[in-house]
Design an enzyme around this catalytic site. Structure first.
Site, PDB file in Angstrom:
ATOM      1  N   VAL A   1      -6.400  19.074   1.810  1.00 27.46           N
ATOM      2  CA  VAL A   1      -5.761  19.313   3.096  1.00 27.46           C
ATOM      3  C   VAL A   1      -5.940  18.064   3.969  1.00 27.46           C
ATOM      4  O   VAL A   1      -7.016  17.468   4.006  1.00 27.46           O
ATOM      5  CB  VAL A   1      -6.369  20.561   3.779  1.00 27.46           C
ATOM      6  N   GLY A   2      -4.855  17.681   4.665  1.00 24.42           N
ATOM      7  CA  GLY A   2      -4.902  16.486   5.529  1.00 24.42           C
ATOM      8  C   GLY A   2      -5.118  15.242   4.689  1.00 24.42           C
ATOM      9  O   GLY A   2      -4.560  15.096   3.586  1.00 24.42           O
ATOM     10  N   LYS A   3      -5.981  14.372   5.164  1.00 28.85           N
ATOM     11  CA  LYS A   3      -6.164  13.079   4.483  1.00 28.85           C
ATOM     12  C   LYS A   3      -6.848  13.206   3.117  1.00 28.85           C
ATOM     13  O   LYS A   3      -6.874  12.251   2.352  1.00 28.85           O
ATOM     14  CB  LYS A   3      -6.969  12.137   5.385  1.00 28.85           C
TER      15      LYS A   3
ATOM     16  N   PHE B   1      -8.757  21.880  -3.164  1.00 33.56           N
ATOM     17  CA  PHE B   1      -8.096  21.844  -1.855  1.00 33.56           C
ATOM     18  C   PHE B   1      -7.951  20.390  -1.416  1.00 33.56           C
ATOM     19  O   PHE B   1      -8.919  19.639  -1.452  1.00 33.56           O
ATOM     20  CB  PHE B   1      -8.909  22.633  -0.820  1.00 33.56           C
TER      21      PHE B   1
ATOM     22  N   HIS C   1     -27.336  21.610  -6.659  1.00 33.83           N
ATOM     23  CA  HIS C   1     -26.985  20.508  -5.762  1.00 33.83           C
ATOM     24  C   HIS C   1     -27.847  19.284  -6.102  1.00 33.83           C
ATOM     25  O   HIS C   1     -29.073  19.402  -6.237  1.00 33.83           O
ATOM     26  CB  HIS C   1     -27.235  20.943  -4.312  1.00 33.83           C
ATOM     27  N   PRO C   2     -27.206  18.098  -6.223  1.00 29.07           N
ATOM     28  CA  PRO C   2     -27.980  16.923  -6.639  1.00 29.07           C
ATOM     29  C   PRO C   2     -28.976  16.442  -5.586  1.00 29.07           C
ATOM     30  O   PRO C   2     -29.903  15.686  -5.909  1.00 29.07           O
ATOM     31  CB  PRO C   2     -26.897  15.850  -6.851  1.00 29.07           C
TER      32      PRO C   2
ATOM     33  N   TYR D   1     -31.211  18.200  -3.734  1.00 26.86           N
ATOM     34  CA  TYR D   1     -32.405  18.985  -3.369  1.00 26.86           C
ATOM     35  C   TYR D   1     -33.245  19.465  -4.542  1.00 26.86           C
ATOM     36  O   TYR D   1     -34.186  20.213  -4.349  1.00 26.86           O
ATOM     37  CB  TYR D   1     -31.981  20.213  -2.543  1.00 26.86           C
TER      38      TYR D   1
ATOM     39  N   ASP E   1     -14.545  20.595  -5.428  1.00 24.59           N
ATOM     40  CA  ASP E   1     -14.211  19.698  -4.319  1.00 24.59           C
ATOM     41  C   ASP E   1     -13.267  18.609  -4.816  1.00 24.59           C
ATOM     42  O   ASP E   1     -13.446  18.095  -5.931  1.00 24.59           O
ATOM     43  CB  ASP E   1     -15.486  19.015  -3.797  1.00 24.59           C
TER      44      ASP E   1
ATOM     45  N   GLU F   1     -20.797  27.214   1.834  1.00 24.80           N
ATOM     46  CA  GLU F   1     -21.903  26.857   0.927  1.00 24.80           C
ATOM     47  C   GLU F   1     -23.149  27.687   1.252  1.00 24.80           C
ATOM     48  O   GLU F   1     -23.888  28.102   0.349  1.00 24.80           O
ATOM     49  CB  GLU F   1     -22.208  25.364   1.051  1.00 24.80           C
TER      50      GLU F   1
HETATM   51  C1  UD2 Z   1     -20.401  19.946   1.123  1.00 22.59           C
HETATM   52  C2  UD2 Z   1     -19.953  20.641  -0.137  1.00 22.59           C
HETATM   53  C3  UD2 Z   1     -18.609  21.308   0.124  1.00 22.59           C
HETATM   54  C4  UD2 Z   1     -18.736  22.303   1.263  1.00 22.59           C
HETATM   55  C5  UD2 Z   1     -19.286  21.589   2.490  1.00 22.59           C
HETATM   56  C6  UD2 Z   1     -19.659  22.567   3.592  1.00 22.59           C
HETATM   57  C7  UD2 Z   1     -20.674  19.641  -2.245  1.00 22.59           C
HETATM   58  C8  UD2 Z   1     -20.635  18.426  -3.073  1.00 22.59           C
HETATM   59  N1  UD2 Z   1     -19.871  19.645  -1.193  1.00 22.59           N
HETATM   60  O1  UD2 Z   1     -19.500  18.835   1.202  1.00 22.59           O
HETATM   61  O2  UD2 Z   1     -18.135  21.980  -1.024  1.00 22.59           O
HETATM   62  O3  UD2 Z   1     -19.554  23.385   0.869  1.00 22.59           O
HETATM   63  O4  UD2 Z   1     -20.474  20.865   2.205  1.00 22.59           O
HETATM   64  O5  UD2 Z   1     -18.521  23.087   4.184  1.00 22.59           O
HETATM   65  O6  UD2 Z   1     -21.367  20.566  -2.539  1.00 22.59           O
HETATM   66  N2  UD2 Z   1     -11.307  19.639   2.594  1.00 22.59           N
HETATM   67  C9  UD2 Z   1      -9.985  19.212   2.792  1.00 22.59           C
HETATM   68  N3  UD2 Z   1      -9.637  18.646   3.973  1.00 22.59           N
HETATM   69  C10 UD2 Z   1     -10.535  18.446   4.995  1.00 22.59           C
HETATM   70  C11 UD2 Z   1     -11.863  18.853   4.803  1.00 22.59           C
HETATM   71  C12 UD2 Z   1     -12.223  19.442   3.593  1.00 22.59           C
HETATM   72  O7  UD2 Z   1      -9.162  19.365   1.906  1.00 22.59           O
HETATM   73  O8  UD2 Z   1     -10.134  17.899   6.039  1.00 22.59           O
HETATM   74  C13 UD2 Z   1     -11.686  20.280   1.332  1.00 22.59           C
HETATM   75  C14 UD2 Z   1     -11.768  19.255   0.183  1.00 22.59           C
HETATM   76  O9  UD2 Z   1     -11.430  19.899  -1.011  1.00 22.59           O
HETATM   77  C15 UD2 Z   1     -13.228  18.876   0.193  1.00 22.59           C
HETATM   78  C16 UD2 Z   1     -13.865  20.213   0.542  1.00 22.59           C
HETATM   79  O10 UD2 Z   1     -12.968  20.857   1.445  1.00 22.59           O
HETATM   80  O11 UD2 Z   1     -13.608  18.364  -1.063  1.00 22.59           O
HETATM   81  C17 UD2 Z   1     -15.261  20.125   1.180  1.00 22.59           C
HETATM   82  O12 UD2 Z   1     -15.236  19.301   2.319  1.00 22.59           O
HETATM   83  P1  UD2 Z   1     -16.131  17.997   2.397  1.00 22.59           P
HETATM   84  O13 UD2 Z   1     -16.064  17.280   1.092  1.00 22.59           O
HETATM   85  O14 UD2 Z   1     -15.755  17.236   3.610  1.00 22.59           O
HETATM   86  O15 UD2 Z   1     -17.552  18.621   2.604  1.00 22.59           O
HETATM   87  P2  UD2 Z   1     -18.994  17.948   2.355  1.00 22.59           P
HETATM   88  O16 UD2 Z   1     -18.855  16.563   1.855  1.00 22.59           O
HETATM   89  O17 UD2 Z   1     -19.826  18.136   3.571  1.00 22.59           O
END
Ligand code: UD2
Length: 349
Positions: free
Chosen positions: A118-120, A116, A228-229, A231, A206, A298
């Site tokens: 989406v957006g930036k 995915f 998950h790396p 924990y 991701d 998650e």
């Molecule tokens: C963790 C998890 C993620 C998700 C999230 C809780 C890992 C490494 N990452 O990452 O999978 O479970 O916690 O919700 O386990 N995305 C968009 N646009 C946005 C926001 C998100 O496309 O504006 C998509 C994108 O593919 C991104 C994914 O959603 O890789 C997860 O979002 P994140 O990377 O911001 O979440 P993060 O870092 O908290």
């Protein structure tokens, strides 16, 4: 002559009918019919004693393939390579890539991946796709499904024959939590509308990550989870599971095996469909009650995998984080999350 032919024809038709009846009888008697409600109850751990799936693992190696002699007394001793329910934990040094590839090449398998942007988050897609082409199931049939609200900005990446990218337009949201969590719903729909019966395996990844080394056939299984790396050295009481008992993602203190990533999971199409469908419906039911689990989908995935044990576990080699220094047991990093500034890229804080 004419009537003899006629009798022979009737006999053949009768035999064909009998064979068809026999086939129907045999295939029906081996099928477990499970309704939607039963399926959900089983996946949520509320119904015991029903056989849900019947996976056939028949691994045929090519004759005369030469490879290093395997051993059951020598190998990795610094890590655990099997769970208490006897699922393998995949680490560098526990598998032979050539042997595995030659087994799965004979099966002519096809693999889907979802991502995915989406957006930036579209800014991460080019590196993701280019590195996937270098490391993700190289030499196999791969289709990457990109979900984005900016289809015109999807980069063109040169891919080998039998590999490609399919773009799906999705709406944006002003909450990153919704973007992240809705992935389960869209994965379920993709499988039901496009992949069932056509694709063998799927991985959901991701986008803010890059491949650095091989991710291949060693990762295939029924239900595949990635540790998950952040924990895996911690006691389970530290895992960031959803701790409110009202949530359908609830895992009680003292429960839970590992903390799994939302950023990478997969397996066979049917297993992932059931996981996505269950997490989606639990997420939606929580929403209707005004609840959002601590780590959105998650948390639901972790609850799901506590009850529905993964049949294969991928070590943190399969989702590291660039900001973490490499621990000594990590001999290779295959896929890793890049360092990002959340305030710059998310639609909300
Ligand atoms: C963790 C998890 C993620 C998700 C999230 C809780 C890992 C490494 N990452 O990452 O999978 O479970 O916690 O919700 O386990 N995305 C968009 N646009 C946005 C926001 C998100 O496309 O504006 C998509 C994108 O593919 C991104 C994914 O959603 O890789 C997860 O979002 P994140 O990377 O911001 O979440 P993060 O870092 O908290």
């Amino acid at each position: 002559m004419y009537s003899l032919n006629g009798k022979f024809g009737a006999l053949v038709t009768m035999m064909a009918l009998l064979l068809a009846l026999l086939y129907c009888y045999i295939s029906l008697s081996f099928r477990v019919v499970v309704t939607f409600e039963q399926e959900q109850a089983i996946a949520n751990g509320r119904s015991a004693g029903t056989v849900r799936k019947n996976h056939v693992f028949h691994l045929v190696a090519p004759d005369h393939l030469m490879y290093k002699q395997p051993s059951i007394v020598e190998g990795r001793t610094d890590v655990v390579t099997v769970t208490p329910w006897l699922a393998p934990v995949v680490w560098e040094g526990t598998f032979n890539p050539e042997l595995l590839d030659s087994i799965y090449r004979q099966q002519n398998i096809s693999i889907a991946a979802t991502v995915f942007a989406v957006g930036k988050y579209i800014m991460f897609l080019k590196d993701f796709l280019e590195t996937a082409e270098q490391h993700f199931f190289v030499g196999f049939r791969v289709q990457i499904f990109v979900f984005t609200d900016r289809p015109n900005e999807v980069p063109k990446v040169k891919m080998a024959a039998d590999r490609g990218v399919t773009v799906h337009a999705v709406p944006s949201s002003n909450r990153w939590q919704v973007i992240s969590a809705r992935r389960m719903e869209l994965v379920q729909e993709l499988i039901e509308q496009k992949l069932q019966g056509k694709t063998d395996y799927i991985f959901c990844l991701d986008v803010d990550s890059k491949f650095h080394n091989r991710w291949g056939t060693e990762s295939l299984g029924g239900l595949v989870a990635v540790i998950h790396p952040g924990y895996y050295w911690d006691p389970r009481s530290n895992f960031p599971y959803e701790r409110r008992a009202q949530s359908r993602a609830y895992v009680a203190v003292g429960e839970g095996d590992f903390y799994y990533c939302g950023g990478a999971f997969g397996g066979n199409i049917e297993e992932v469909r059931l996981l996505a469908k269950t997490c989606r419906s639990n997420f939606e039911a929580d929403s209707a009650d005004g609840l959002e689990a601590a780590w959105q989908e998650e948390s639901h995935l972790n609850r799901y995998m506590w009850i529905n044990k993964p049949s294969k576990i991928l070590s943190p080699e399969y989702l590291w984080q660039d900001f973490k220094s490499r621990n000594r047991e990590i001999q290779i990093i295959r896929f890793s999350g890049i360092v990002k500034n959340y305030a710059d890229i998310r639609p909300n804080v």
